[in-house]
Write a protein that holds these residues in place. Structure first.
Motif, PDB file in Angstrom:
ATOM      1  N   GLU A 398       0.827  -1.198   0.000  1.00 47.74           N
ATOM      2  CA  GLU A 398       0.000   0.000   0.000  1.00 47.74           C
ATOM      3  C   GLU A 398       0.869   1.259   0.000  1.00 47.74           C
ATOM      4  OE1 GLU A 398      -3.155  -0.221   2.855  1.00 47.74           O
ATOM      5  OE2 GLU A 398      -3.730   1.872   2.524  1.00 47.74           O
ATOM      6  N   ASN A 399       1.963   1.220   0.784  1.00 50.49           N
ATOM      7  CA  ASN A 399       2.880   2.365   0.813  1.00 50.49           C
ATOM      8  C   ASN A 399       3.444   2.676  -0.555  1.00 50.49           C
ATOM      9  OD1 ASN A 399       3.008   3.595   3.244  1.00 50.49           O
ATOM     10  ND2 ASN A 399       4.384   2.063   4.139  1.00 50.49           N
ATOM     11  N   LYS A 400       3.805   1.623  -1.258  1.00 51.06           N
ATOM     12  CA  LYS A 400       4.466   1.790  -2.550  1.00 51.06           C
ATOM     13  C   LYS A 400       3.494   2.181  -3.651  1.00 51.06           C
ATOM     14  CE  LYS A 400       8.442  -0.986  -3.885  1.00 51.06           C
ATOM     15  NZ  LYS A 400       9.022  -2.348  -3.889  1.00 51.06           N
ATOM     16  N   TYR A 401       2.345   1.533  -3.667  1.00 58.36           N
ATOM     17  CA  TYR A 401       1.457   1.656  -4.834  1.00 58.36           C
ATOM     18  C   TYR A 401       0.059   2.125  -4.484  1.00 58.36           C
ATOM     19  CZ  TYR A 401       5.068  -1.481  -6.665  1.00 58.36           C
ATOM     20  OH  TYR A 401       6.261  -2.046  -7.027  1.00 58.36           O
ATOM     21  N   GLY A 402      -0.132   2.591  -3.243  1.00 59.92           N
ATOM     22  CA  GLY A 402      -1.480   2.918  -2.769  1.00 59.92           C
ATOM     23  C   GLY A 402      -2.284   3.782  -3.721  1.00 59.92           C
TER      24      GLY A 402
END
Lengths: 664, 247
Positions: A398-402
């Motif tokens: 989620e952090n990377k591609y949220g």
């Protein structure tokens, strides 16, 4: 409509579709070692003294990165500038949608980057089909762009120490990409827009928004102005100047569905082409592998999702056609075909854009695509994050591609954390465009072309984060220097509104508008555009063949014929009329589409984004033929019913060695 | 799904407008709101009625061209742009009311299209850094704390769509203006012109006929980019400071 048949070499697939012309040479790049060419040219290009600049009028069409930056810079220098855009504000130009970043050879990471390496990567990425002088200059001025944008207040991503952050992008081995989260294009464009607005306030630039250029005025052999339509009142206006700059963007919308904005069009460039500007490499199209698939015939545009998704997502389709409509979570591991990992074990899901795109097409052509059936075919493949979520945890993903996952969920209504995403390739960028010399001047004296509208820097394939670099390089740092050599001979003798060139151009515009409004046929403009797009996508898309291209040319010609006889455009010419606007653009797309097919037919090799089915290795890889095709195809308009004339500019590499790429 | 659409139609700026009612059948929930209007326009064109004019360009939520009042809400029921709103947010049989942005600062051009050029004129009054091309120092010569750079970015994501104005009972453009004041005010590059910027932009804003802010917050609720309300506090603070400095 008849088309001239002419004799060309026996092996030439495009024989009969064009007339061979004389070779074309760029005479503006100085004969100096590559690293000294730009300095030499800047010194040799004549100066215009500040008092004379006030007497010189410049027209700039388009307010994206290449147009707004040029308008602001020319205004600051003291020229009289008129700028045009079809949108309601210059801030809306489609540069705004670029996500990833902008390359620059700053070498802040001390990881071995340099001007020469950026030059090398760009020529190689373009599959050795770009002009090396131009590319070297692009790499040289890239560093100035970052300085300029930071000074304007562009909020690039920074590290904790307060210095600029960089990331690696598009398969290169150094970190040279500057970015502002996933909205780099927006931030750079707003920077250029603000610089432009500052000049508008200062009175050096006059802005004409909701104005569309519909014709170029070429008087006594020079570009001297444009005919524009005020899109609100319908007024046809003549704007005259000493020089005209086209920064009108790319023509990906010839495919109807693309990641371009709805209004992006070829009209400004095409009208110039018909007046004598050669169109170069029109078939070079970039197709982006990770877009959200089409859901039905109502689809109006396609949305790109950052390629970074391929770093952690795994691409697959069912092994068996019978599984294609099942819930993907119910398809066991042994029944899935992770085809990129299977065919390209070394690069797997990270193979270059064109390879990933073509592989997806083959799976779907084979009947193993997924998602909704549109026109009887499922055009989609899975991009699955289940492994990544298991390996890294949901929070890390989620952090990377949220933001990308959110965008996907909003458009499709599906939760990509739970169900694999579906993706499919889409037209994203065109490397082809109007031919320009080292000065960015077209084959019409006084007509300059910048940004995506020209052909010069990306060869047959553009690297990620290089479109923004080129737009701003052209507008801030290249054009303002090269254009002065031309303007040093000005101001040119004023031309009157009753000059035959002006009268002819206005009559042409008015005649077209009159025609569209009086046909009163049966079909909407959009229905023709969609059909043209289907033809282009089917036969001049990811894979092109001799038979397919010839079929496409026939189909385009008969569809165009029908369009002129059977289109239905309601409303009047004197008000805002969006159907009328579209009719003019689609009319030009027909002619462009045909030329793209002829260009693709002539180039019986595969290079970059251009893949000819007849030219591949035993493994299905693109196969270039440098002995036959190391040239730029520059097409000259020869008249309504005449075959276009092909002029070849030989590509000569002095600072780089040509190599065949391999990603196995 | 089948829908009843009540749509504002107005031939041009000087003519009176009125609501028209249309029926549209077989709408797919996968269509975007604007694709639904495209389908309606195809139907109208076939029937010989001029299609409804509306603005849109990128259709991916970033250019700011689109914007409609949908059932009284700027950009409709979701926090997004009109182009990113999809028909699955509506129900079969629903009646949807579609109007242009409603504000004195945004006169109607035709049907659902309004004139937002006032925003450009506000930016012309100082929404920039005065730096000519070529005169910039080396990019790393001035570090910017990451926290400031991140916040500057967040507020710089404003797309200039005008939903804030359309949603505001006062027709105020304070959120739009505050976003720019805050973006440039957080960066060292924005400091030299900081006082002048806020004074001139606010004067232009008032001249254009936008109303004052009374902290209702409808703007930030409607903003597709979720620009926070406190940019208006920053705007007011900068204005007070500038006045104290004698502007």
């Amino acid at each position: 409509m008849s088309h001239d048949t002419v004799m060309t070499a026996d092996h030439d697939d495009a024989a009969g579709y064009y007339t061979p012309g004389s070779p074309l040479v760029d005479t503006k790049a100085p004969d100096a070692p590559i690293a000294e060419r730009w300095e030499t040219r800047k010194f040799e290009a004549r100066l215009v003294n500040p008092a004379n600049r006030r007497k010189l009028n410049v027209i700039i069409v388009g307010t994206g990165l290449a147009g707004a930056s040029a308008a602001a810079t020319m205004g600051e220098a003291g020229y009289h500038v008129k700028t045009f855009c079809y949108q309601d504000s210059p801030r809306r130009a489609h540069s705004i949608a670029a996500q990833g970043g902008i390359n620059a050879a700053k070498n802040y990471k001390e990881d071995g980057d340099s001007v020469h390496r950026l030059f090398y990567d760009t020529v190689k990425g373009g599959d050795y089909r770009s002009r090396e002088s131009n590319v070297y200059r692009l790499a040289e001025v890239s560093t100035n762009i970052i300085d300029q944008c930071v000074a304007q207040g562009v909020p690039f991503a920074r590290e904790y120490g307060g210095l600029l952050d960089n990331r690696s992008f598009g398969g290169v081995q150094v970190s040279r990409t500057f970015y502002a989260r996933g909205q780099t294009g927006q931030q750079l464009l707003i920077g250029a827009y603000q610089a432009l607005e500052r000049q508008i306030a200062a009175g050096t630039v006059a802005m004409y928004s909701r104005h569309e250029m519909l014709e170029l005025v070429v008087a006594d052999g020079k570009a001297r102005g444009i005919i524009a339509r005020d899109m609100v009142t319908g007024e046809i206006q003549t704007h005259l100047a000493d020089v005209v700059v086209l920064a009108s963007g790319g023509y990906g919308n010839v495919f109807y569905l693309s990641t371009n904005a709805m209004g992006s069009n070829v009209t400004a460039a095409w009208r110039a082409h018909r007046k004598g500007a050669y169109m170069a490499n029109p078939c070079y199209t970039q197709i982006h592998p990770t877009c959200i698939p089409v859901t039905g015939t109502h689809q109006s545009k396609l949305t790109l999702m950052s390629e970074s998704l391929r770093n952690d997502g795994r691409i697959w389709v069912p092994k068996n056609q019978a599984d294609c409509d099942k819930d993907p979570r119910d398809i066991p591991e042994e029944d899935r075909d992770y085809y990129l990992e299977r065919i390209y074990p070394a690069f797997g899901n990270l193979v270059p854009r064109d390879i990933a795109s073509r592989a997806a097409k083959y799976q779907c052509d084979d009947g193993r695509g997924v998602g909704p059936e549109v026109d009887g075919v499922r055009r989609g493949v899975y991009l699955d994050f289940a492994d990544a979520i298991e390996r890294l945890g949901r929070d890390a993903v989620e952090n990377k591609y949220g933001n990308l996952f959110d965008m996907y969920a909003r458009i499709t209504g599906e939760d990509p954390y739970a169900v694999p995403m579906r993706i499919y390739p889409a037209v994203h960028y065109v490397m082809g465009g109007l031919w320009v010399d080292y000065d960015l001047q077209s084959t019409i004296p006084g007509l300059f072309v910048t940004g995506e509208a020209n052909f010069s820097d990306h060869g047959a394939n553009r690297l990620g984060a290089s479109a923004l670099m080129q737009g701003l390089a052209d507008g801030y740092f290249v054009l303002p220097h090269t254009i002065r050599d031309y303007l040093a001979d000005g101001p040119f003798e004023p031309i009157a509104e009753d000059h035959p060139a002006v009268v002819e151009a206005r009559a042409s515009v008015e005649g077209r508008i009159e025609h569209f409004l009086t046909v009163n046929g049966e079909r909407s403009v959009d229905s023709y555009h969609r059909e043209l797009g289907n033809i282009m996508w089917e036969y001049c898309g990811m894979e092109r063949t001799e038979d397919g291209l010839k079929k496409a040319i026939d189909l385009i010609r008969s569809l165009k014929d029908d369009f002129y006889r059977n289109v239905k455009v309601l409303g009047s010419a004197e008000t805002l009329n969006q159907s009328l606007e579209k009719a003019g653009r689609v009319a030009d797309f027909f002619e462009l589409g045909e030329l793209m097919c002829i260009d693709a037919l002539n180039r019986r090799e595969s290079c970059g984004g251009h893949f000819r089915g007849e030219s591949q290795t035993e493994d299905g890889e693109a196969l270039r033929h440098d002995d036959e095709f190391a040239y730029v195809s520059a097409w000259e308009w020869a008249g309504e019913d005449a075959a276009p004339v092909l002029h070849k500019e030989d590509l000569v590499y002095s600072a780089i060695e040509m190599k065949q790429r391999s990603y196995k | 799904m089948n829908l009843t659409l009540k749509i504002w139609r107005q031939p041009d700026a000087s003519s009176a407008g009125a609501m028209h009612t249309y029926q549209l059948a077989d709408v797919s929930e996968d269509m975007s709101f604007l694709e639904m209007l495209d389908v309606l326009n195809e139907q109208l064109n076939a029937e010989g009625e001029e299609p409804i004019a509306f603005d849109s360009d990128c259709r991916e939520g970033i250019c700011g061209a689109c914007g409609l009042m949908i059932n009284g809400d700027a950009h409709g029921p979701e926090v997004t742009t009109t182009c990113q709103l999809h028909m699955r947010s509506f129900k079969d049989g629903e009646t949807i009311t579609i109007e242009p942005w409603r504000s004195e600062g945004f006169p109607v051009v035709k049907d659902l299209i309004v004139d937002r050029s006032a925003f450009d004129r506000i930016i012309q009054q100082g929404g920039y850094v005065s730096v000519n091309t070529g005169s910039a120092p080396e990019a790393h010569s001035v570090p910017v704390p990451k926290e400031d750079a991140d916040r500057a970015f967040n507020v710089a994501t404003c797309i200039g769509c005008g939903a804030c104005v359309a949603a505001c009972p006062n027709g105020s453009a304070s959120l739009f203006m505050g976003a720019k004041i805050t973006h440039l005010g957080l960066l060292p590059q924005g400091q030299p012109e900081r006082d002048e910027r806020v004074v001139n932009m606010v004067a232009q804003h008032d001249f254009e006929g936008f109303g004052g802010c009374t902290n209702i917050g409808a703007c930030t609720a409607a903003c597709p980019k979720e620009i926070p309300l406190d940019v208006i506090s920053q705007l007011n603070k900068d204005l007070r400071t500038a006045i104290r400095h004698g502007h």
